[in-house]
Design a protein around this motif. Structure first.
Motif, PDB file in Angstrom:
ATOM      1  N   TRP A  99       0.845  -1.191   0.000  1.00 46.10           N
ATOM      2  CA  TRP A  99       0.000   0.000   0.000  1.00 46.10           C
ATOM      3  C   TRP A  99       0.889   1.253   0.000  1.00 46.10           C
ATOM      4  O   TRP A  99       1.903   1.318   0.665  1.00 46.10           O
ATOM      5  N   SER A 100       0.575   2.209  -0.803  1.00 47.55           N
ATOM      6  CA  SER A 100       1.198   3.549  -0.793  1.00 47.55           C
ATOM      7  C   SER A 100       2.706   3.511  -0.620  1.00 47.55           C
ATOM      8  O   SER A 100       3.280   4.241   0.190  1.00 47.55           O
ATOM      9  N   GLY A 101       3.381   2.623  -1.343  1.00 44.01           N
ATOM     10  CA  GLY A 101       4.834   2.565  -1.287  1.00 44.01           C
ATOM     11  C   GLY A 101       5.386   1.776  -0.125  1.00 44.01           C
ATOM     12  O   GLY A 101       6.610   1.690   0.046  1.00 44.01           O
ATOM     13  N   ALA A 102       4.546   1.198   0.715  1.00 46.51           N
ATOM     14  CA  ALA A 102       4.992   0.373   1.838  1.00 46.51           C
ATOM     15  C   ALA A 102       4.477  -1.052   1.649  1.00 46.51           C
ATOM     16  O   ALA A 102       3.664  -1.319   0.765  1.00 46.51           O
ATOM     17  N   TYR A 103       4.952  -1.949   2.509  1.00 45.88           N
ATOM     18  CA  TYR A 103       4.525  -3.336   2.373  1.00 45.88           C
ATOM     19  C   TYR A 103       4.675  -4.075   3.698  1.00 45.88           C
ATOM     20  O   TYR A 103       5.424  -3.660   4.595  1.00 45.88           O
ATOM     21  N   SER A 104       3.956  -5.179   3.816  1.00 47.18           N
ATOM     22  CA  SER A 104       4.113  -6.146   4.903  1.00 47.18           C
ATOM     23  C   SER A 104       4.202  -7.539   4.303  1.00 47.18           C
ATOM     24  O   SER A 104       3.460  -7.858   3.365  1.00 47.18           O
ATOM     25  N   LEU A 105       5.084  -8.350   4.848  1.00 45.52           N
ATOM     26  CA  LEU A 105       5.071  -9.782   4.564  1.00 45.52           C
ATOM     27  C   LEU A 105       4.239 -10.413   5.663  1.00 45.52           C
ATOM     28  O   LEU A 105       4.584 -10.342   6.856  1.00 45.52           O
ATOM     29  N   LEU A 106       3.114 -11.005   5.307  1.00 35.26           N
ATOM     30  CA  LEU A 106       2.161 -11.538   6.278  1.00 35.26           C
ATOM     31  C   LEU A 106       2.239 -13.055   6.339  1.00 35.26           C
ATOM     32  O   LEU A 106       2.308 -13.719   5.307  1.00 35.26           O
ATOM     33  N   GLY A 107       2.204 -13.578   7.563  1.00 32.14           N
ATOM     34  CA  GLY A 107       2.243 -15.015   7.755  1.00 32.14           C
ATOM     35  C   GLY A 107       0.879 -15.651   7.563  1.00 32.14           C
ATOM     36  O   GLY A 107      -0.081 -15.018   7.108  1.00 32.14           O
ATOM     37  N   ASP A 108       0.804 -16.918   7.929  1.00 32.20           N
ATOM     38  CA  ASP A 108      -0.439 -17.681   7.754  1.00 32.20           C
ATOM     39  C   ASP A 108      -1.565 -17.087   8.598  1.00 32.20           C
ATOM     40  O   ASP A 108      -1.326 -16.291   9.523  1.00 32.20           O
ATOM     41  N   VAL A 109      -2.784 -17.477   8.291  1.00 33.54           N
ATOM     42  CA  VAL A 109      -3.946 -16.992   9.032  1.00 33.54           C
ATOM     43  C   VAL A 109      -3.855 -17.471  10.482  1.00 33.54           C
ATOM     44  O   VAL A 109      -3.729 -18.669  10.755  1.00 33.54           O
ATOM     45  N   GLU A 110      -3.903 -16.520  11.419  1.00 34.59           N
ATOM     46  CA  GLU A 110      -3.855 -16.844  12.844  1.00 34.59           C
ATOM     47  C   GLU A 110      -5.242 -17.104  13.407  1.00 34.59           C
ATOM     48  O   GLU A 110      -5.415 -17.948  14.289  1.00 34.59           O
ATOM     49  N   SER A 111      -6.224 -16.352  12.923  1.00 33.06           N
ATOM     50  CA  SER A 111      -7.591 -16.546  13.406  1.00 33.06           C
ATOM     51  C   SER A 111      -8.574 -16.036  12.364  1.00 33.06           C
ATOM     52  O   SER A 111      -8.220 -15.227  11.500  1.00 33.06           O
TER      53      SER A 111
END
Length: 380
Positions: free
Chosen positions: A80-92
């Motif tokens: 988003w808007s020049g930033a990012y997250s590496l997200l892990g598996d679904v926790e809940s």
């Protein structure tokens, strides 16, 4: 008052008119369906819209609006808007919501719209903190940009992305390549953003794009490369296959890694027709329209029926649920390989969509690539 004979003639006339009208509608619908199918194969599209929304953030836990994309198991990126997250598996999970953990990158704010996808963000520096140089490859149509990550020795890994993709899609493999010390070249080709368009402005499913891969290898040779490992995903696999069939530089390729490759255009077209609940015969019509629009003989674009002349050892990765390039095409290629004595290491992944083997099981994916490429590290 009309006689019975006149009434019968009238009804007959109306029936013929109605039948002719229905035939015209059927022919028009078939033609539109075939044209639509050809567009799915050869139309140039550059993606970039948002498909996800952040509902809440608590520490390193991000809650997203649940969609078919955000609810998938595995490791994915949110940009988003020049930033990012590496997200892990679904926790809940909760009704309409999924929560995932931030593994790397920034944490978005609640209400942020973004793009949830299976490819790394940005460039090698942004995605993995690995330094790189952008070089321009002189292709027959003009200069095309490529990312170069230096390494040791003269065996280079050259990466080729898929249909309407971007170079960043190939960065999944970079951490392992960098760990092994191999130079890495992530190329673009005709019709990519920043690269020259093809003369007709359409994709050719690998039939002409392989020449841009050849140009990249020629450029690499001027920079000290002598041997190559080719890494191709989706249509990039077909580009690699056509290169191995047609280029005089194919003999310099030591190993190949293909992930969810387009192995047989006919099988991919049939899969596409099924995805849109269209009759199977439209796949054949669409391929004829593709040939009319581009001059490409799609029947020849089958690595099963027309295997490449040069056949280096191949690591073939494919997810079983792939809805774009069917895994059966990989199984059929393995059968062809056995007949020809072609060394193919076939690694199916039970979960994941198209080119999502890394996302659903990164540890296994990295291990397979590391072990397969380790011999290349010792070639100098």
């Amino acid at each position: 008052m009309a006689s019975g004979t006149e009434q019968q003639c009238r009804w007959r006339r109306r029936a013929w008119i109605a039948g002719a009208a229905a035939l015209v509608v059927l022919v028009a619908a078939t033609g539109l369906g075939a044209w639509f199918g050809s567009d799915q194969a050869i139309k140039v599209v550059h993606y970039g819209t948002s498909n996800a929304r952040v509902l809440a953030v608590r520490g390193d836990m991000v809650t997203l609006e649940q969609t078919p994309q955000t609810g998938k198991p595995g490791t994915y990126w949110l940009e988003w808007s020049g930033a990012y997250s590496l997200l892990g598996d679904v926790e809940s999970r909760a009704p309409g919501r999924v929560t995932r953990k931030v593994l790397r990158g920034s944490t978005p704010s609640a209400g942020t719209p973004g793009y949830f996808g299976n490819v790394p963000p940005g460039d090698p520096e942004v995605a993995w903190g690995i330094g790189y140089t952008e070089i321009m490859v002189p292709t027959e149509l003009g200069p095309a940009p490529a990312w170069y990550v230096p390494g040791r020795g003269d065996t280079w890994v050259v990466a080729v992305h898929g249909q309407n993709g971007r170079r960043k899609a190939e960065l999944k493999i970079l951490p392992v390549v960098h760990e092994l010390g191999l130079p890495f070249l992530d190329i673009s080709y005709r019709n990519d953003e920043g690269a020259p368009p093809s003369p007709d402005g359409l994709l050719h499913l690998g039939d002409t794009e392989w020449r841009d891969l050849e140009a990249a290898l020629r450029q690499a040779r001027t920079m000290g490369a002598r041997r190559f490992v080719l890494y191709g995903t989706s249509m990039g696999g077909q580009i690699v296959g056509q290169f191995l069939s047609r280029s005089p530089l194919a003999t310099t390729v030591e190993r190949v890694v293909l992930d969810a490759p387009m192995i047989d255009v006919r099988m991919t077209a049939e899969q596409g027709a099924g995805n849109f609940h269209l009759p199977a015969f439209l796949a054949d019509l669409s391929r004829q329209v593709v040939r009319w629009r581009t001059g490409v003989d799609t029947d020849r674009l089958s690595l099963i029926r027309y295997p490449p002349k040069i056949r280096p050892p191949l690591l073939l990765i494919h997810t079983v649920p792939d809805a774009d390039d069917p895994i059966q095409s990989s199984r059929d290629l393995v059968t062809t390989g056995r007949r020809l004595g072609w060394e193919i290491q076939f690694e199916p992944f039970s979960r994941g969509g198209h080119t999502e083997a890394w996302n659903v099981d990164r540890a296994r994916y990295d291990r397979l690539v590391r072990e397969f490429l380790s011999p290349a590290r010792n070639v100098r």
